[in-house]
Design an enzyme around this catalytic site. Structure first.
Site, PDB file in Angstrom:
ATOM      1  N   ARG A  30       0.831  -1.207   0.000  1.00  0.00           N
ATOM      2  CA  ARG A  30       0.000   0.000   0.000  1.00  0.00           C
ATOM      3  C   ARG A  30       0.861   1.252   0.000  1.00  0.00           C
ATOM      4  O   ARG A  30       0.513   2.252  -0.620  1.00  0.00           O
ATOM      5  CB  ARG A  30      -0.945   0.003   1.202  1.00  0.00           C
ATOM      6  CG  ARG A  30      -1.983   1.124   1.143  1.00  0.00           C
ATOM      7  CD  ARG A  30      -3.049   0.946   2.202  1.00  0.00           C
ATOM      8  NE  ARG A  30      -3.696  -0.327   2.032  1.00  0.00           N
ATOM      9  CZ  ARG A  30      -4.217  -1.051   3.028  1.00  0.00           C
ATOM     10  NH1 ARG A  30      -4.164  -0.604   4.267  1.00  0.00           N
ATOM     11  NH2 ARG A  30      -4.792  -2.217   2.781  1.00  0.00           N
ATOM     12  N   ARG A  91      -2.190   8.256   9.841  1.00  0.00           N
ATOM     13  CA  ARG A  91      -2.253   6.817   9.601  1.00  0.00           C
ATOM     14  C   ARG A  91      -3.478   6.504   8.763  1.00  0.00           C
ATOM     15  O   ARG A  91      -4.599   6.868   9.108  1.00  0.00           O
ATOM     16  CB  ARG A  91      -2.310   6.040  10.920  1.00  0.00           C
ATOM     17  CG  ARG A  91      -2.686   4.571  10.714  1.00  0.00           C
ATOM     18  CD  ARG A  91      -2.165   3.656  11.798  1.00  0.00           C
ATOM     19  NE  ARG A  91      -2.967   2.467  11.972  1.00  0.00           N
ATOM     20  CZ  ARG A  91      -3.103   1.476  11.103  1.00  0.00           C
ATOM     21  NH1 ARG A  91      -2.486   1.539   9.916  1.00  0.00           N
ATOM     22  NH2 ARG A  91      -3.860   0.431  11.374  1.00  0.00           N
TER      23      ARG A  91
END
Length: 242
Positions: A30, A91
């Site tokens: 990712r 995050r």
């Protein structure tokens, strides 16, 4: 992004070699996908689970770093990213929902995290909260509203266990206490950010229900992938407007 300073032992970058604005995620793959959104992207390190890419997004210097699964390993990454120059951290992760009001494909913006992990107990006393930076939280929600996505704003539980053992994971207690879902790293980020004087916030794509049988867990669905892309867009937009 000039590099200078000593080499950090685990993430394998030099102090001063990353942007002040950093996106963190669990998966190295990712991180690569996010890095492909950058102009002038440069992978500066890939050590263990820690993949780190520098680049520019709409003229803004941004770094993306992967931190792996679980609070202890992620904490190593967060600490060393801060030593390397991170000042603001978002995050982007995945989580399990606690409520049918937020089904898979929805998002959670976490203003706080339940410290149900073991790592933060070794850093700060029990009563110290794990909370987001308020200014970043407001900017992140502004970006989410513009994206027109389904999201919840509230607490998420950070736990260590993924698969259950004979000791039951108290998901229902966390749900009844007001948590919206569960993940595995955010409390560590919030506690470390507060300890080290930096800002952090987290956003999560929901890929299932946390209280379901994880033996049937399957996050590889189009609605989940769409939610992951949406949270990446929201994080990048937040950094452009922060």
């Amino acid at each position: 992004m000039e590099s200078a300073g000593k080499m950090l032992p685990n993430i394998q970058v030099e102090e001063g070699s990353i942007a002040e604005k950093v996106i963190v995620c669990g998966s190295p793959e990712r991180a690569k996908v996010i890095g492909e959104r950058f102009d002038h992207a440069e992978e500066i390190a890939y050590s263990r689970e820690y993949r780190i890419i520098n680049g520019y997004y709409k003229g803004e210097k941004i770094t993306v770093a992967s931190h792996g699964v679980g609070a202890p390993g992620a904490a190593v990454c967060f600490e060393e990213l801060i030593k390397a120059g991170a000042k603001k951290i978002i995050r982007v992760g995945t989580a399990g929902s606690y409520t049918e009001k937020l089904p898979p494909g929805s998002l959670i913006i976490a203003d706080s995290a339940v410290r149900a992990d073991g790592l933060t107990r070794q850093l700060v006393p029990e009563g110290v909260p794990a909370v987001a930076d308020f200014k970043m939280l407001l900017k992140l929600e502004e970006s989410a509203k513009k994206a027109n996505v389904t999201y919840g704003l509230g607490t998420i539980a950070t736990i260590d266990a993924f698969y259950a053992g004979p000791v039951e994971i108290p998901h229902m207690l966390y749900k009844e206490s007001g948590a919206l879902g569960a993940e595995m790293e955010l409390a560590a980020l919030y506690v470390i950010a507060r300890l080290r004087g930096v800002s952090a916030v987290g956003i999560f794509a929901l890929d299932g229900y946390a209280f379901a049988d994880m033996n049937n867990y399957n996050p590889h669905k189009d609605i989940v992938n769409d939610a992951i892309q949406a949270e990446i867009d929201i994080a990048l937009d937040t950094f452009i407007n922060l």
